[in-house]
Design a protein around this motif. Structure first.
Motif, PDB file in Angstrom:
ATOM      1  N   HIS A  60      32.060   6.103 -35.393  1.00  0.00           N
ATOM      2  CA  HIS A  60      31.676   6.395 -36.861  1.00  0.00           C
ATOM      3  C   HIS A  60      32.665   6.406 -37.540  1.00  0.00           C
ATOM      4  O   HIS A  60      34.083   6.585 -37.305  1.00  0.00           O
ATOM      5  CB  HIS A  60      31.149   7.736 -36.829  1.00  0.00           C
ATOM      6  N   ALA A  64      32.303   5.065 -44.323  1.00  0.00           N
ATOM      7  CA  ALA A  64      31.006   4.631 -44.613  1.00  0.00           C
ATOM      8  C   ALA A  64      30.165   5.599 -45.156  1.00  0.00           C
ATOM      9  O   ALA A  64      29.526   6.161 -44.556  1.00  0.00           O
ATOM     10  CB  ALA A  64      30.624   3.867 -43.434  1.00  0.00           C
ATOM     11  N   ASP A  66      27.483   5.758 -46.789  1.00  0.00           N
ATOM     12  CA  ASP A  66      25.857   5.459 -46.424  1.00  0.00           C
ATOM     13  C   ASP A  66      25.504   5.948 -45.058  1.00  0.00           C
ATOM     14  O   ASP A  66      24.343   6.155 -44.797  1.00  0.00           O
ATOM     15  CB  ASP A  66      25.565   4.286 -46.620  1.00  0.00           C
ATOM     16  N   SER A  67      26.437   5.954 -44.092  1.00  0.00           N
ATOM     17  CA  SER A  67      26.302   6.334 -42.745  1.00  0.00           C
ATOM     18  C   SER A  67      26.062   7.759 -42.455  1.00  0.00           C
ATOM     19  O   SER A  67      25.942   8.178 -41.433  1.00  0.00           O
ATOM     20  CB  SER A  67      27.296   5.694 -41.772  1.00  0.00           C
ATOM     21  N   HIS A  68      26.687   8.720 -43.340  1.00  0.00           N
ATOM     22  CA  HIS A  68      26.719   9.992 -43.160  1.00  0.00           C
ATOM     23  C   HIS A  68      25.454  10.774 -42.793  1.00  0.00           C
ATOM     24  O   HIS A  68      25.486  11.557 -41.765  1.00  0.00           O
ATOM     25  CB  HIS A  68      27.517  10.780 -44.192  1.00  0.00           C
ATOM     26  N   GLY A  70      22.843   9.564 -41.393  1.00  0.00           N
ATOM     27  CA  GLY A  70      22.611   8.939 -39.969  1.00  0.00           C
ATOM     28  C   GLY A  70      23.281   9.855 -38.884  1.00  0.00           C
ATOM     29  O   GLY A  70      22.802  10.087 -37.992  1.00  0.00           O
ATOM     30  N   LEU A  71      24.438   9.971 -39.326  1.00  0.00           N
ATOM     31  CA  LEU A  71      25.660  10.609 -38.036  1.00  0.00           C
ATOM     32  C   LEU A  71      25.052  12.041 -37.932  1.00  0.00           C
ATOM     33  O   LEU A  71      24.771  12.322 -36.734  1.00  0.00           O
ATOM     34  CB  LEU A  71      26.925  10.934 -38.589  1.00  0.00           C
ATOM     35  N   ASN A  74      21.767  11.952 -36.179  1.00  0.00           N
ATOM     36  CA  ASN A  74      21.841  11.739 -34.592  1.00  0.00           C
ATOM     37  C   ASN A  74      22.624  12.925 -34.000  1.00  0.00           C
ATOM     38  O   ASN A  74      21.976  13.040 -32.709  1.00  0.00           O
ATOM     39  CB  ASN A  74      22.903  10.593 -34.606  1.00  0.00           C
TER      40      ASN A  74
END
Length: 253
Positions: A60, A64, A66-68, A70-71, A74
């Motif tokens: 990760h 980024a 925008d990926s937080h 999603g992390l 997950n």
């Protein structure tokens, strides 16, 4: 799953890895991140498992934004819960030198990792804590003695850390009504890959009395502070700063 779960950023090596081992021994399962997946991340995973944890690595990039979400999703999918967040990922100044020569690019990359990325990921975790209501939710920010001590050859790093310190303090106030404890741990001169390039300088300064404890700090010194704060025993002391620095920050004549 009965064990609490900790999400630790930047735990592939160094201080983050030491924190992962300490928390695994303290009864946490470990979700850990880094921007790189390699032999070091595999080694860290094995150490966490050997220390008693179920562990999983998530590649990760904290910058980024925008990926937080999603992390965090997950981690929840893999473990079913999230109880502790340790914001440890960080970088040093890309180039040391006269602060009057710092470029916007150098300034921005340090801020993007150390402050902006850490702040917005903690925001996502905070919302998750509020929604899911774990029993003893805790957030711990690993900052630096550079929140107080000026290094003019890496001023952007110092600014990023004092900014994160204020973010942690503000977050402690915001989240206190929800029973979410927020702490800050400030490492001093710690033996890591980041400090290896200036090891000779600090060897000499430590010998000359820079640190009252008279030695380098180790990742385990920081990790023991994080493990002690985790899980709620000091929750009424939210917003507290712990200096893991061998006395470096104590004012002296």
């Amino acid at each position: 799953m009965t064990r609490s779960v900790a999400l630790i950023t930047g735990a592939r090596r160094g201080i983050g890895r030491a924190i992962g081992v300490a928390l695994a021994k303290a009864g946490y399962d470990i979700a850990f991140t880094d921007i790189v997946e390699d032999g070091a991340s595999e080694e860290a995973l094995k150490l966490f498992v050997a220390a008693g944890a179920t562990a999983r690595f998530f590649r990760h990039d904290v910058t980024a934004i925008d990926s937080h979400s999603g992390l965090v999703a997950n981690v929840l999918f893999a473990f079913g819960r999230l109880d502790l967040f340790v914001s440890n990922a960080g970088i040093g100044a890309p180039v040391r030198g006269d602060m009057l020569e710092i470029t916007p690019e150098s300034f921005d990359v340090v801020m993007s990792v150390n402050l902006r990325g850490a702040a917005f990921l903690s925001q996502e975790v905070a919302k998750t804590f509020i929604a899911r209501r774990p029993e003893r939710p805790t957030m711990i920010f690993v900052t630096s003695a550079s929140t107080e001590l000026v290094s003019i050859d890496r001023a952007q790093y110092c600014v990023s850390k004092i900014g994160l310190s204020m973010w942690a303090k503000a977050l402690a106030v915001r989240l206190a009504p929800q029973g979410i404890a927020v702490f800050e741990v400030r490492p001093g001169v710690i033996r890591t890959d980041m400090t290896a390039q200036v090891a000779a300088k600090y060897d000499a300064r430590i010998a000359d009395g820079l640190i009252p404890a008279g030695r380098w700090g180790e990742g385990e010194d920081v990790a023991s502070c994080v493990a002690a704060l985790a899980g709620g025993p000091f929750a009424y002391a939210t917003g507290t700063v712990i200096n893991a620095d061998g006395g470096l920050l104590i004012p002296r004549l």
